[in-house]
Design a protein around this motif. Structure first.
Motif, PDB file in Angstrom:
ATOM      1  N   ALA A  94     -22.693  -6.252 -17.869  1.00  0.00           N
ATOM      2  CA  ALA A  94     -21.766  -6.625 -16.795  1.00  0.00           C
ATOM      3  C   ALA A  94     -22.220  -6.175 -15.406  1.00  0.00           C
ATOM      4  CB  ALA A  94     -20.383  -6.044 -17.077  1.00  0.00           C
ATOM      5  N   ARG A 108     -19.482  -2.839 -10.755  1.00  0.00           N
ATOM      6  CA  ARG A 108     -18.120  -3.163 -10.369  1.00  0.00           C
ATOM      7  C   ARG A 108     -17.603  -2.044  -9.461  1.00  0.00           C
ATOM      8  NH1 ARG A 108     -19.537  -7.147 -12.764  1.00  0.00           N
ATOM      9  NH2 ARG A 108     -18.372  -8.413 -14.269  1.00  0.00           N
ATOM     10  N   SER A 125     -16.646 -11.567  -9.108  1.00  0.00           N
ATOM     11  CA  SER A 125     -16.237 -10.800 -10.299  1.00  0.00           C
ATOM     12  C   SER A 125     -14.873 -10.146 -10.138  1.00  0.00           C
ATOM     13  CB  SER A 125     -17.294  -9.736 -10.637  1.00  0.00           C
ATOM     14  OG  SER A 125     -18.567 -10.321 -10.811  1.00  0.00           O
ATOM     15  N   GLU A 134     -12.837  -6.706 -20.169  1.00  0.00           N
ATOM     16  CA  GLU A 134     -12.690  -7.192 -18.805  1.00  0.00           C
ATOM     17  C   GLU A 134     -11.679  -8.330 -18.784  1.00  0.00           C
ATOM     18  OE1 GLU A 134     -15.490  -8.655 -15.060  1.00  0.00           O
ATOM     19  OE2 GLU A 134     -16.311  -8.661 -17.094  1.00  0.00           O
ATOM     20  N   ALA A 146     -16.307 -17.179 -16.944  1.00  0.00           N
ATOM     21  CA  ALA A 146     -17.440 -16.372 -17.384  1.00  0.00           C
ATOM     22  C   ALA A 146     -18.615 -17.303 -17.635  1.00  0.00           C
ATOM     23  CB  ALA A 146     -17.093 -15.595 -18.652  1.00  0.00           C
ATOM     24  N   ARG A 173     -17.024  -6.659 -24.546  1.00  0.00           N
ATOM     25  CA  ARG A 173     -18.447  -6.359 -24.732  1.00  0.00           C
ATOM     26  C   ARG A 173     -18.596  -5.114 -25.586  1.00  0.00           C
ATOM     27  NH1 ARG A 173     -17.863  -7.864 -19.271  1.00  0.00           N
ATOM     28  NH2 ARG A 173     -19.200  -9.601 -18.601  1.00  0.00           N
TER      29      ARG A 173
END
Length: 386
Positions: free
Chosen positions: A143, A146, A174, A204, A221, A250
């Protein structure tokens, strides 16, 4: 060797500093505060073979990163790094040690824009990877960064890292929320003698967005990967845009062994995308494994739950050979994104701690919706860092 020499010649034209020993890096004040600069420059050359004319040979900058670091040992650290090649922010965060706040060591707290903890290779610094590019499953599933906060606890034989992210990224993409955690057991952790076994997971929940024209985009996604080559925008496997998305789960499993000049590293990554409107959940997964041997006898470095570059001890530097197999499956009953597996053979010359030469040969094999594309790639890189 001619390809490496050509790459080195291009990089030399851009080298901003003199000999390695003359490079200014930081200044330590009387109170222990350390103020410094971080710099990383990479120049790549890629040559494609047996690709049916789909890819173009390329040679250009791969990364041009400049950062500012501020830290006081045992108290705090802060960094801000920008990649002028990609025109994007990298790490921008501040971290404080709980011992300095409360008098008891309960780990470190970090706030800002940083890498999420699900993934081993994805959390390795881009200047410290054994191969030029990350493996297929890392590209598709990891990912990246963030905006949020995390807590990390490091002990001699284990580590835990958990975070909550709520602000998307500094590029304005995102949007959404994510909770993630990683834990590892390190029964052996000393120079040249490491055993590391870890697990990680995250959830997420992406959010939709509305642009300046009032146009709304559903939460989405997309999972895809380049054929382990940096200077191309083409992907051989691609899930396409998945929308609207309810959540992305994930998971990862990782392993590392370092025994003197020998090393073995492997990782499995899995992603499950839950779609709205009763559509079936999309599943993708992949793994890689690689082995390396440092001919000159040094070991890969390891600290804080991750690996780093080989640190040369001889006047001629250190030389490393490596081979990797990676596989990614983006085919699902609901969507055929394709399958790919790559073999990569690599050689690294760590001339000193600031200058590194790399060369890879990649043999990629893919099949997406019956279209078979099997390019071979020769690629090389010069890296200058401080």
């Amino acid at each position: 060797m001619a390809l490496i020499a050509s790459t080195a010649a291009h990089a030399a034209c851009h080298q901003p500093y003199g000999p390695a020993g003359d490079w200014p890096t930081h200044h330590v004040f009387d109170d222990g505060t350390d103020l410094g600069l971080a710099f990383k420059y990479q120049y790549d050359v890629d040559r494609f073979l047996d690709d049916g004319g789909r890819f173009r040979d390329a040679h250009t900058n791969r990364r041009k990163e400049l950062g500012v670091l501020l830290k006081k040992k045992g108290v705090y650290s802060a960094t801000a790094v920008f990649d002028f090649q990609a025109r994007s922010w990298l790490d921008v965060y501040a971290r404080v040690q709980t011992r300095a706040l409360f008098g008891t060591d309960a780990g470190a707290i970090r706030v800002g824009y940083a890498k999420t903890p699900v993934g081993f290779e994805g959390n390795t610094g881009t200047g410290s990877t054994t191969f030029l590019e990350t493996a297929l499953p890392t590209q598709a599933i990891y990912a990246s960064r963030r905006i949020g906060a995390d807590w990390a606890m490091l002990r001699p034989h284990w580590l835990v890292d958990a975070g909550y992210y709520w602000g998307g990224d500094l590029q304005g993409d995102s949007d959404g929320h994510m909770a993630a955690a990683r834990a590892a057991w390190t029964p052996r952790r000393s120079a040249g003698d490491v055993v590391h076994l870890g697990l990680s997971a995250s959830r997420e929940t992406p959010q939709g967005s509305t642009d300046g024209r009032g146009l709304h985009s559903d939460p989405a996604a997309r999972l895809r990967a380049r054929p382990e080559v940096g200077l191309t925008t083409l992907r051989l496997v691609d899930s396409g845009k998945l929308a609207p998305v309810d959540s992305i789960d994930r998971r990862g499993a990782e392993a590392l062994w370092i025994g003197g000049p020998w090393s073995v590293q492997a990782e499995y990554l899995d992603a499950r995308v839950t779609l709205r409107n009763g559509r079936p959940r999309y599943h993708a997964d992949g793994y890689y494994a690689f082995a390396s041997w440092v001919l000159t006898g040094e070991s890969r470095s390891y600290a804080n739950g991750n690996v780093g570059d080989v640190k040369p001890t001889g006047a001629a530097g250190a030389v490393e050979l490596a081979v990797r197999y990676s596989e990614l499956n983006l085919d699902d009953a609901s969507l055929p994104g394709g399958r790919e597996h790559d073999w990569t053979v690599g050689a690294n010359w760590y001339i000193n701690r600031h200058l590194k030469l790399q060369a890879n040969y990649v043999r990629a094999r893919s099949d997406r919706r019956g279209l078979v594309v099997d390019p071979d790639v020769v690629e090389a890189r010069v890296q200058i860092s401080l």
